[in-house]
Design an enzyme around this catalytic site. Structure first.
Site, PDB file in Angstrom:
ATOM      1  N   LYS A 130      12.250  -3.478  31.729  1.00 53.45           N
ATOM      2  CA  LYS A 130      13.631  -3.395  31.232  1.00 53.45           C
ATOM      3  C   LYS A 130      14.114  -4.797  30.935  1.00 53.45           C
ATOM      4  O   LYS A 130      13.667  -5.756  31.575  1.00 53.45           O
ATOM      5  CB  LYS A 130      14.548  -2.771  32.302  1.00 53.45           C
ATOM      6  CG  LYS A 130      15.852  -2.245  31.760  1.00 53.45           C
ATOM      7  CD  LYS A 130      15.692  -0.810  31.292  1.00 53.45           C
ATOM      8  CE  LYS A 130      16.899  -0.301  30.569  1.00 53.45           C
ATOM      9  NZ  LYS A 130      16.772   1.150  30.312  1.00 53.45           N
ATOM     10  N   ASP A 170      19.166   0.693  24.840  1.00 54.84           N
ATOM     11  CA  ASP A 170      19.852   1.191  26.039  1.00 54.84           C
ATOM     12  C   ASP A 170      21.333   0.928  25.759  1.00 54.84           C
ATOM     13  O   ASP A 170      21.713   0.795  24.577  1.00 54.84           O
ATOM     14  CB  ASP A 170      19.353   0.466  27.298  1.00 54.84           C
ATOM     15  CG  ASP A 170      19.794   1.166  28.589  1.00 54.84           C
ATOM     16  OD1 ASP A 170      19.202   2.194  28.945  1.00 54.84           O
ATOM     17  OD2 ASP A 170      20.763   0.711  29.241  1.00 54.84           O
TER      18      ASP A 170
HETATM   19  P1  NDP Z   1      25.538   3.592  24.518  1.00 52.32           P
HETATM   20  O1  NDP Z   1      25.824   2.146  24.508  1.00 52.32           O
HETATM   21  O2  NDP Z   1      25.185   4.269  23.249  1.00 52.32           O
HETATM   22  O3  NDP Z   1      26.759   4.393  25.161  1.00 52.32           O
HETATM   23  C1  NDP Z   1      27.207   4.110  26.432  1.00 52.32           C
HETATM   24  C2  NDP Z   1      28.397   4.968  26.743  1.00 52.32           C
HETATM   25  O4  NDP Z   1      28.726   4.854  28.112  1.00 52.32           O
HETATM   26  C3  NDP Z   1      29.653   4.529  25.966  1.00 52.32           C
HETATM   27  O5  NDP Z   1      30.482   5.621  25.761  1.00 52.32           O
HETATM   28  C4  NDP Z   1      30.260   3.527  26.937  1.00 52.32           C
HETATM   29  O6  NDP Z   1      31.651   3.324  26.758  1.00 52.32           O
HETATM   30  C5  NDP Z   1      29.996   4.210  28.266  1.00 52.32           C
HETATM   31  N1  NDP Z   1      29.908   3.199  29.316  1.00 52.32           N
HETATM   32  C6  NDP Z   1      29.061   2.149  29.380  1.00 52.32           C
HETATM   33  N2  NDP Z   1      29.306   1.414  30.460  1.00 52.32           N
HETATM   34  C7  NDP Z   1      30.322   1.997  31.097  1.00 52.32           C
HETATM   35  C8  NDP Z   1      31.030   1.717  32.290  1.00 52.32           C
HETATM   36  N3  NDP Z   1      30.734   0.653  33.047  1.00 52.32           N
HETATM   37  N4  NDP Z   1      32.023   2.566  32.651  1.00 52.32           N
HETATM   38  C9  NDP Z   1      32.341   3.635  31.882  1.00 52.32           C
HETATM   39  N5  NDP Z   1      31.707   3.953  30.748  1.00 52.32           N
HETATM   40  C10 NDP Z   1      30.721   3.149  30.368  1.00 52.32           C
HETATM   41  O7  NDP Z   1      24.354   3.779  25.595  1.00 52.32           O
HETATM   42  P2  NDP Z   1      23.379   5.022  25.805  1.00 52.32           P
HETATM   43  O8  NDP Z   1      24.043   6.282  25.434  1.00 52.32           O
HETATM   44  O9  NDP Z   1      22.091   4.664  25.188  1.00 52.32           O
HETATM   45  O10 NDP Z   1      23.149   4.958  27.395  1.00 52.32           O
HETATM   46  C11 NDP Z   1      23.929   5.716  28.303  1.00 52.32           C
HETATM   47  C12 NDP Z   1      23.170   5.869  29.607  1.00 52.32           C
HETATM   48  O11 NDP Z   1      21.919   6.531  29.370  1.00 52.32           O
HETATM   49  C13 NDP Z   1      22.806   4.572  30.313  1.00 52.32           C
HETATM   50  O12 NDP Z   1      22.812   4.789  31.702  1.00 52.32           O
HETATM   51  C14 NDP Z   1      21.360   4.330  29.864  1.00 52.32           C
HETATM   52  O13 NDP Z   1      20.657   3.518  30.752  1.00 52.32           O
HETATM   53  C15 NDP Z   1      20.844   5.756  29.876  1.00 52.32           C
HETATM   54  N6  NDP Z   1      19.649   6.038  29.090  1.00 52.32           N
HETATM   55  C16 NDP Z   1      19.597   5.749  27.747  1.00 52.32           C
HETATM   56  C17 NDP Z   1      18.472   6.067  27.030  1.00 52.32           C
HETATM   57  C18 NDP Z   1      18.404   5.859  25.565  1.00 52.32           C
HETATM   58  O14 NDP Z   1      17.410   6.288  24.982  1.00 52.32           O
HETATM   59  N7  NDP Z   1      19.384   5.264  24.920  1.00 52.32           N
HETATM   60  C19 NDP Z   1      17.294   6.658  27.669  1.00 52.32           C
HETATM   61  C20 NDP Z   1      17.484   6.984  29.064  1.00 52.32           C
HETATM   62  C21 NDP Z   1      18.627   6.666  29.723  1.00 52.32           C
HETATM   63  P3  NDP Z   1      32.172   1.973  26.078  1.00 52.32           P
HETATM   64  O15 NDP Z   1      31.856   2.144  24.630  1.00 52.32           O
HETATM   65  O16 NDP Z   1      33.612   1.904  26.379  1.00 52.32           O
HETATM   66  O17 NDP Z   1      31.385   0.853  26.704  1.00 52.32           O
HETATM   67  O1  2IT Z   2      16.286   4.134  30.244  1.00 49.97           O
HETATM   68  C1  2IT Z   2      15.492   4.466  29.337  1.00 49.97           C
HETATM   69  O2  2IT Z   2      14.565   5.248  29.564  1.00 49.97           O
HETATM   70  C2  2IT Z   2      15.695   3.915  28.002  1.00 49.97           C
HETATM   71  N1  2IT Z   2      16.662   3.197  27.793  1.00 49.97           N
HETATM   72  C3  2IT Z   2      14.712   4.208  26.912  1.00 49.97           C
HETATM   73  C4  2IT Z   2      13.504   3.327  27.014  1.00 49.97           C
HETATM   74  C5  2IT Z   2      12.545   3.410  25.865  1.00 49.97           C
HETATM   75  O3  2IT Z   2      11.612   2.602  25.899  1.00 49.97           O
HETATM   76  O4  2IT Z   2      12.682   4.242  24.979  1.00 49.97           O
END
Ligand code: NDP
Ligand code: 2IT
Length: 450
Positions: A130, A170
């Site tokens: 990461k 992420d």
């Molecule tokens: P994005 O940046 O696309 O979206 C994040 C969302 O979460 C936004 O709505 C953001 O609001 C909100 N958010 C972030 N930080 C905070 C906080 N401290 N408090 C409240 N709301 C918050 O990220 P993703 O959708 O990609 O990721 C979301 C989650 O999923 C994370 O935990 C990530 O690690 C996990 N994840 C993502 C993967 C991926 O493929 N993208 C894969 C597996 C897990 P704001 O815009 O106001 O910051």
């Molecule tokens: O937390 C996660 O699994 C991710 N942000 C996606 C990682 C990836 O390599 O697609």
């Protein structure tokens, strides 16, 4: 829990905490895994003799670097860049990059640690890593984000490669950022390779990668419900977040006949009792991905409730899908969810529930899937993107979605087989941790003391 097991856990956690006293999130992630695997380790002393736990919690390598960049006014800023290369027993390091002001080593080590077991669960040949930066992409122009990404990649490029370490997105890193990062890698290395996943479709990306994490978390919830003869049809669903994972979780819930009533961002949440339908979701996608606005604007447009600074867990629902960030459901909120009749939690985010919240879910014997199982669909399709890049072919949407669905079902089966209690109840946390751990540990044993 037996006395010898709790003593073993306590003494190991003392060791972890003594080494890095301030890495709270990392301790939390390690503690959860160690709790699950302690009985296995005590029954298999050869693993302890080879210090498997001490090795598995120690990143193989961490790089930290300076990221200077200039804003549109020419003012210089300096951010920190990191890559935690946690474990390569099963394949090259694989995991996302996070750009968020809260990024530090504790956060990235917790995420990299989780990633190792998650990637193992996908059954694809992927190690875990990461990275990211404390850079905040919010309120920055596209050009500022580009300059930052170029500076970040100028250093990161020497540490990664399509057979070494393959970053992805992420929080704060989506299609736009991956594009800028990829462009700079290609420019410096003079190579067009699958060094990043989540790429655009025209330049090496895979169909379904944007959808994969959200869809996968819903597929996982569907599998859990199926065991109880239930489905999403007619279920009321609370989602937190409104980013990549939340948007596509909502899309799949709608397709499955569920009603999504909440979404959020870090400023607050909207509650739309009529349900966020396809048209409203298109609006959210436009708002978040293109105009980069706040979720509050949804409430202004559709005249529904907006709660400033609050999280959605007080809203009555059957299913909750936390898709925002770590520790976003605390004990009190978990109790509230249970009291309101919530019976299914599938974590799209990484470690969104505090240990106290998880304890409540387990006490309530509801269907609770931890992130490392439920959100593995994202990295799984990243793995499929890597395969397509290596073969220089593109699979169809149906092909990739079919494989994603099969992988989520298989992770669910693994969790059941390792986490099922005699009375039929499944502890998905133990299931995911043990299934994920055993494969990595076996590979590490076979590869010697590395
Ligand atoms: P994005 O940046 O696309 O979206 C994040 C969302 O979460 C936004 O709505 C953001 O609001 C909100 N958010 C972030 N930080 C905070 C906080 N401290 N408090 C409240 N709301 C918050 O990220 P993703 O959708 O990609 O990721 C979301 C989650 O999923 C994370 O935990 C990530 O690690 C996990 N994840 C993502 C993967 C991926 O493929 N993208 C894969 C597996 C897990 P704001 O815009 O106001 O910051
Ligand atoms: O937390 C996660 O699994 C991710 N942000 C996606 C990682 C990836 O390599 O697609």
């Amino acid at each position: 829990m037996e006395k010898s097991t709790s003593k073993f856990i306590r003494s190991f956690m003392d060791y972890v905490k003594a080494r890095d006293p301030f890495q709270k999130e990392f301790h939390q992630a390690v503690h959860e895994v160690v709790e699950s695997i302690a009985p296995f380790l005590l029954n298999n002393p050869n693993y302890n003799q080879s210090k498997i736990l001490e090795r598995i919690i120690e990143p193989e390598r961490i790089v930290q670097f300076r990221v200077p960049w200039t804003n549109d006014k020419g003012v210089v800023s300096v951010n920190r860049g990191f890559r935690v290369e946690m474990n390569s027993a099963l394949g090259p390091y694989k995991g996302g990059l996070r750009f968020h002001p809260t990024v530090n080593l504790s956060i990235l080590k917790f995420l990299a640690f989780e990633q190792v077991f998650k990637n193992s669960l996908t059954s694809l040949p992927l190690g875990g890593g990461k990275g990211g930066s404390d850079f905040d992409p919010k309120n920055k122009s596209d050009n500022e984000v580009m300059r930052f990404c170029q500076s970040f990649m100028t250093e990161l490029q020497r540490h990664i490669g399509p057979n070494t370490d393959i970053p992805a997105g992420d929080i704060g890193v989506g299609g736009r950022e991956i594009g800028f990062l990829f462009g700079q890698y290609k420019r410096i290395r003079n190579e067009f390779t699958g060094v990043l996943t989540g790429k655009g479709l025209e330049w090496g990306g895979s169909l379904i990668r944007p959808e994969a994490t959200g869809y996968g978390a819903v597929y996982f919830a569907e599998e859990m419900m199926k065991r109880k003869g239930e489905s999403f049809d007619g279920k009321v669903v609370c989602i937190s977040g409104s980013g990549n994972v939340a948007q596509f979780a909502a899309e799949k819930v709608i397709q499955f006949g569920g009603k999504v009533v909440t979404m959020s961002d870090s400023s607050g949440f909207i509650h739309d009792p009529d349900g966020i339908d396809r048209e409203k979701l298109d609006y959210v996608m436009e708002l978040k991905n293109i105009s980069r606005g706040r979720i509050k604007e949804y409430a202004e447009r559709y005249g529904c409730i907006y709660k400033v600074g609050e999280r959605p867990w007080s809203v009555k629902c059957d299913v909750a899908l936390p898709c925002a960030t770590e520790n976003e459901i605390n004990q009190e909120e978990a109790t509230m969810l249970l009291k309101n009749g919530c019976e299914v939690i599938s974590e799209g985010a990484n470690m969104p529930s505090t240990p106290e919240a998880v304890h409540e879910f387990h006490k309530g014997r509801i269907l609770y899937a931890p992130g490392k199982a439920a959100n593995a669909g994202g990295v799984a399709v990243s793995g499929l993107e890597m395969s397509q890049n290596s073969m220089r072919i593109n699979w169809t949407r149906e092909e990739v979605d079919g494989r994603l669905h099969t992988i989520m079902k298989s992770i669910h089966e693994m969790c059941v087989s390792y986490g099922k209690h005699n009375n039929g109840w499944v502890n998905y946390v133990d299931g995911a941790n043990v299934a994920g751990f055993v494969k990595v540990a076996k590979a590490m044993m076979a590869q010697g003391y590395v």
